[in-house]
Design a protein around this motif. Structure first.
Motif, PDB file in Angstrom:
ATOM      1  N   TRP A   1       0.818  -1.215   0.000  1.00  0.00           N
ATOM      2  CA  TRP A   1       0.000   0.000   0.000  1.00  0.00           C
ATOM      3  C   TRP A   1       0.849   1.262   0.000  1.00  0.00           C
ATOM      4  N   GLN A   2       2.017   1.217   0.624  1.00  0.00           N
ATOM      5  CA  GLN A   2       2.864   2.408   0.666  1.00  0.00           C
ATOM      6  C   GLN A   2       3.486   2.700  -0.694  1.00  0.00           C
ATOM      7  N   GLU A   3       3.833   1.649  -1.432  1.00  0.00           N
ATOM      8  CA  GLU A   3       4.302   1.851  -2.804  1.00  0.00           C
ATOM      9  C   GLU A   3       3.193   2.464  -3.641  1.00  0.00           C
ATOM     10  N   PHE A   4       1.977   1.942  -3.480  1.00  0.00           N
ATOM     11  CA  PHE A   4       0.833   2.448  -4.226  1.00  0.00           C
ATOM     12  C   PHE A   4       0.533   3.900  -3.875  1.00  0.00           C
ATOM     13  N   GLU A   5       0.664   4.258  -2.616  1.00  0.00           N
ATOM     14  CA  GLU A   5       0.237   5.568  -2.132  1.00  0.00           C
ATOM     15  C   GLU A   5       0.912   6.721  -2.874  1.00  0.00           C
ATOM     16  N   GLN A   6       2.128   6.523  -3.350  1.00  0.00           N
ATOM     17  CA  GLN A   6       2.840   7.607  -4.024  1.00  0.00           C
ATOM     18  C   GLN A   6       2.217   7.966  -5.363  1.00  0.00           C
ATOM     19  N   TYR A   7       1.331   7.094  -5.895  1.00  0.00           N
ATOM     20  CA  TYR A   7       0.684   7.362  -7.171  1.00  0.00           C
ATOM     21  C   TYR A   7      -0.730   7.921  -7.007  1.00  0.00           C
ATOM     22  N   ILE A   8      -1.213   8.046  -5.780  1.00  0.00           N
ATOM     23  CA  ILE A   8      -2.530   8.629  -5.549  1.00  0.00           C
ATOM     24  C   ILE A   8      -2.492  10.105  -5.927  1.00  0.00           C
ATOM     25  N   ASP A   9      -3.508  10.546  -6.652  1.00  0.00           N
ATOM     26  CA  ASP A   9      -3.610  11.970  -6.957  1.00  0.00           C
ATOM     27  C   ASP A   9      -3.828  12.735  -5.643  1.00  0.00           C
ATOM     28  N   PRO A  10      -3.095  13.829  -5.416  1.00  0.00           N
ATOM     29  CA  PRO A  10      -3.189  14.532  -4.132  1.00  0.00           C
ATOM     30  C   PRO A  10      -4.575  15.088  -3.817  1.00  0.00           C
ATOM     31  N   LYS A  11      -5.442  15.242  -4.819  1.00  0.00           N
ATOM     32  CA  LYS A  11      -6.795  15.741  -4.565  1.00  0.00           C
ATOM     33  C   LYS A  11      -7.813  14.615  -4.399  1.00  0.00           C
ATOM     34  N   PHE A  12      -7.382  13.368  -4.594  1.00  0.00           N
ATOM     35  CA  PHE A  12      -8.329  12.251  -4.592  1.00  0.00           C
ATOM     36  C   PHE A  12      -8.277  11.501  -3.254  1.00  0.00           C
ATOM     37  N   SER A  13      -9.454  11.055  -2.816  1.00  0.00           N
ATOM     38  CA  SER A  13      -9.544  10.275  -1.582  1.00  0.00           C
ATOM     39  C   SER A  13     -10.873   9.528  -1.589  1.00  0.00           C
ATOM     40  N   SER A  14     -11.059   8.640  -0.614  1.00  0.00           N
ATOM     41  CA  SER A  14     -12.319   7.910  -0.470  1.00  0.00           C
ATOM     42  C   SER A  14     -12.523   7.553   0.992  1.00  0.00           C
ATOM     43  N   SER A  15     -13.754   7.242   1.327  1.00  0.00           N
ATOM     44  CA  SER A  15     -14.049   6.794   2.694  1.00  0.00           C
ATOM     45  C   SER A  15     -13.241   5.546   3.021  1.00  0.00           C
ATOM     46  N   PHE A  16     -13.124   4.657   2.043  1.00  0.00           N
ATOM     47  CA  PHE A  16     -12.368   3.425   2.246  1.00  0.00           C
ATOM     48  C   PHE A  16     -10.906   3.732   2.563  1.00  0.00           C
ATOM     49  N   TRP A  17     -10.278   4.568   1.741  1.00  0.00           N
ATOM     50  CA  TRP A  17      -8.849   4.789   1.901  1.00  0.00           C
ATOM     51  C   TRP A  17      -8.517   5.469   3.225  1.00  0.00           C
ATOM     52  N   ARG A  18      -9.354   6.410   3.624  1.00  0.00           N
ATOM     53  CA  ARG A  18      -9.122   7.073   4.926  1.00  0.00           C
ATOM     54  C   ARG A  18      -9.266   6.063   6.060  1.00  0.00           C
ATOM     55  N   ARG A  19     -10.213   5.138   5.916  1.00  0.00           N
ATOM     56  CA  ARG A  19     -10.438   4.146   6.974  1.00  0.00           C
ATOM     57  C   ARG A  19      -9.274   3.178   7.091  1.00  0.00           C
ATOM     58  N   VAL A  20      -8.769   2.692   5.951  1.00  0.00           N
ATOM     59  CA  VAL A  20      -7.770   1.615   6.015  1.00  0.00           C
ATOM     60  C   VAL A  20      -6.331   2.114   6.106  1.00  0.00           C
ATOM     61  N   THR A  21      -6.125   3.419   5.968  1.00  0.00           N
ATOM     62  CA  THR A  21      -4.759   3.935   6.127  1.00  0.00           C
ATOM     63  C   THR A  21      -4.613   4.861   7.329  1.00  0.00           C
ATOM     64  N   GLN A  22      -5.705   5.572   7.646  1.00  0.00           N
ATOM     65  CA  GLN A  22      -5.660   6.498   8.765  1.00  0.00           C
ATOM     66  C   GLN A  22      -6.442   6.004   9.977  1.00  0.00           C
ATOM     67  N   GLY A  23      -7.207   4.913   9.767  1.00  0.00           N
ATOM     68  CA  GLY A  23      -7.998   4.384  10.863  1.00  0.00           C
ATOM     69  C   GLY A  23      -9.178   5.242  11.232  1.00  0.00           C
ATOM     70  N   THR A  24      -9.632   6.095  10.295  1.00  0.00           N
ATOM     71  CA  THR A  24     -10.767   6.971  10.575  1.00  0.00           C
ATOM     72  C   THR A  24     -12.047   6.253  10.211  1.00  0.00           C
ATOM     73  N   ASP A  25     -12.754   5.781  11.208  1.00  0.00           N
ATOM     74  CA  ASP A  25     -14.018   5.079  10.973  1.00  0.00           C
ATOM     75  C   ASP A  25     -15.110   6.061  10.622  1.00  0.00           C
ATOM     76  N   SER A  26     -16.052   5.592   9.837  1.00  0.00           N
ATOM     77  CA  SER A  26     -17.217   6.415   9.535  1.00  0.00           C
ATOM     78  C   SER A  26     -17.995   6.680  10.824  1.00  0.00           C
ATOM     79  N   ASN A  27     -18.580   7.867  10.914  1.00  0.00           N
ATOM     80  CA  ASN A  27     -19.402   8.167  12.091  1.00  0.00           C
ATOM     81  C   ASN A  27     -20.845   7.753  11.902  1.00  0.00           C
ATOM     82  N   ILE A  28     -21.096   7.006  10.840  1.00  0.00           N
ATOM     83  CA  ILE A  28     -22.436   6.502  10.612  1.00  0.00           C
ATOM     84  C   ILE A  28     -22.701   5.330  11.538  1.00  0.00           C
TER      85      ILE A  28
END
Length: 452
Positions: free
Chosen positions: A421-448
């Motif tokens: 995932w860290q190799e992949f992360e360098q190719y992520i567009d800096p403006k792009f993100s998703s609920s999934f990616w924030r959860r599985v890399t930052q541990g930010t769970d949805s508040n739903i």
């Protein structure tokens, strides 16, 4: 810039996310200025991902489902170029009458080409054809800095690898080009075989993968006993009779529709057992052989619109894992036993073998081994705890979970399953993100909440 108010939703209907805005894209020459958005961005197609990989809670969803134009098709080579919002159903409609078929396909044809690339989808022929990404020749990627990049195995090759299976995070695919599969007619020579144990499944798989392009099995995991499971094994090849090319397909029946959300009590271990018993017994003979249209063979669930409403407003979790062959029997023994003890029934349970055709995708899920896919009703923390225990069985046996179908995997688990995932992360567009990616890399769970 046009916006719409309808919030994107995943097929599992959990979690619920609210985009700050949904921006539809209609023309390739009228693309949005991605740099102008203040929030993060994520492309969105038809919402057939089960979890939150297609959701961007609090961010911008760019709806590419209107980009549905075909650009070019070479009838000699089967190479087709189309916009990212073209669905697999659209392709089948124009390609099959011309003697071509999808190189591989998931269990629904209502998937965009962009989504097929982003999730590097696989199908019944993984053992012979690999994933969708194996057949992609090139695509155009729009980055938030305004760059339009042609990506292929030779040009921007690392971004090509990152985008295939990259969950829509590397930029917006505008169009894609890939190779179709030549067919003689739209019919499949298929066989359906009832089996009564896990051992029998393995025997059928070993035999079938040598002779058949397509194979998959439905399994009933709730029977208990020494056999652990029973099911129906389906296998098939494209029919080779030129005469059948002139035989018209049967007129399509009006699809069934689930008009309402079922009450939560409808799906339980008793009703699932009853369904499994009926579905297993509906095939009276152990062995059935017939020639049929490709539609019922590849897409039986597409005949029921909105079937996800069966699980009610709380939604459901689709759970798919793959474990290497050397741990396959042990992992399945433990996971099936765990499911039986928990009484967590699944009537949409699919078991098959993946082959060794390697995908170009950096984060792609399929790999040689045994894969099991199941649906579980969302019963809140009870289901979450049960799935965490299932995660541990998968991890202990060297397996991984499919990100495109996940809605609750922990960051710790994801990083163990996908150390790249860290190799992949360098190719992520800096403006792009998703609920999934924030959860599985930052541990930010949805508040739903778990109960919707």
């Amino acid at each position: 810039m046009a916006t719409v108010n309808k919030h994107p939703q995943s097929w599992g209907r959990y979690p619920i996310a609210k985009s700050s805005q949904v921006v539809p894209v209609y023309w390739r020459d009228e693309l949005p200025n991605l740099a102008a958005f203040e929030q993060s961005i994520l492309p969105y197609g038809y919402g057939r991902s089960y979890g939150d990989s297609c959701l961007n809670d609090g961010g911008v969803s760019v709806d590419v489902s209107h980009l549905r134009n075909f650009i070019a098709f070479d009838d000699e080579t089967g190479v087709i170029r189309c916009e990212a919002g073209v669905s697999l159903a659209d392709i089948l409609e124009v390609a099959v009458p011309r003697g071509w078929f999808l190189p591989t396909s998931p269990g629904t044809k209502f998937v965009s080409v962009g989504g097929a690339i982003a999730n590097d989808v696989h199908g019944k022929n993984h053992h012979s054809a690999g994933t969708f990404g194996c057949h992609v020749t090139q695509f155009e990627l729009l980055r938030s800095n305004g760059e339009h990049l042609i990506c292929s195995p030779e040009q921007n090759s690392e971004l090509f690898r990152a985008t295939i299976g990259g969950l829509g995070l590397t930029g917006m695919v505008i169009w894609a080009e890939f190779r179709l599969k030549k067919i003689v007619n739209p019919y499949i020579d298929m066989e359906s075989i009832r089996f009564d144990s896990l051992d029998e499944f393995f025997e059928l798989s070993a035999e079938s993968d040598q002779k058949f392009d397509y194979s998959v099995s439905w399994v009933d995991l709730l029977i208990g006993g020494p056999g652990l499971c029973r099911g129906k094994f389906s296998r098939g090849n494209h029919n080779q009779d030129p005469a059948l090319a002139q035989k018209p397909l049967k007129a399509k029946k009006l699809p069934l529709t689930v008009p309402i959300d079922f009450p939560s009590f409808v799906l339980n271990s008793y009703t699932v057992k009853a369904f499994n018993e009926a579905y297993y017994r509906v095939q009276i003979d152990k062995y059935v052989k017939k020639t049929e249209s490709y539609e019922p063979f590849f897409y039986p669930l597409d005949a029921i619109h909105n079937w996800n409403r069966i699980y009610g407003k709380r939604g459901f979790f689709q759970y798919q894992f793959v474990v290497p062959f050397e741990h396959g029997r042990e992992a399945l023994n433990k996971s099936i036993t765990h499911i039986q003890k928990a009484g967590e029934g699944s009537f949409l349970t699919v078991l098959k073998q993946f082959g060794d055709v390697k995908s170009p995708g950096m984060l792609s899920f399929p790999r040689p081994g045994i894969t099991l896919a199941l649906d579980f009703s969302n019963h809140g923390e009870r289901t979450q705890k049960f799935l965490r225990e299932l995660d541990q069985i998968v991890e202990d046996n060297g397996g991984v979970i499919y990100p495109a179908k996940d809605a609750r995997m922990s960051a710790e688990s994801f990083k163990k399953f996908y150390p790249q995932w860290q190799e992949f992360e360098q190719y992520i567009d800096p403006k792009f993100s998703s609920s999934f990616w924030r959860r599985v890399t930052q541990g930010t769970d949805s508040n739903i909440p778990l109960y919707i």
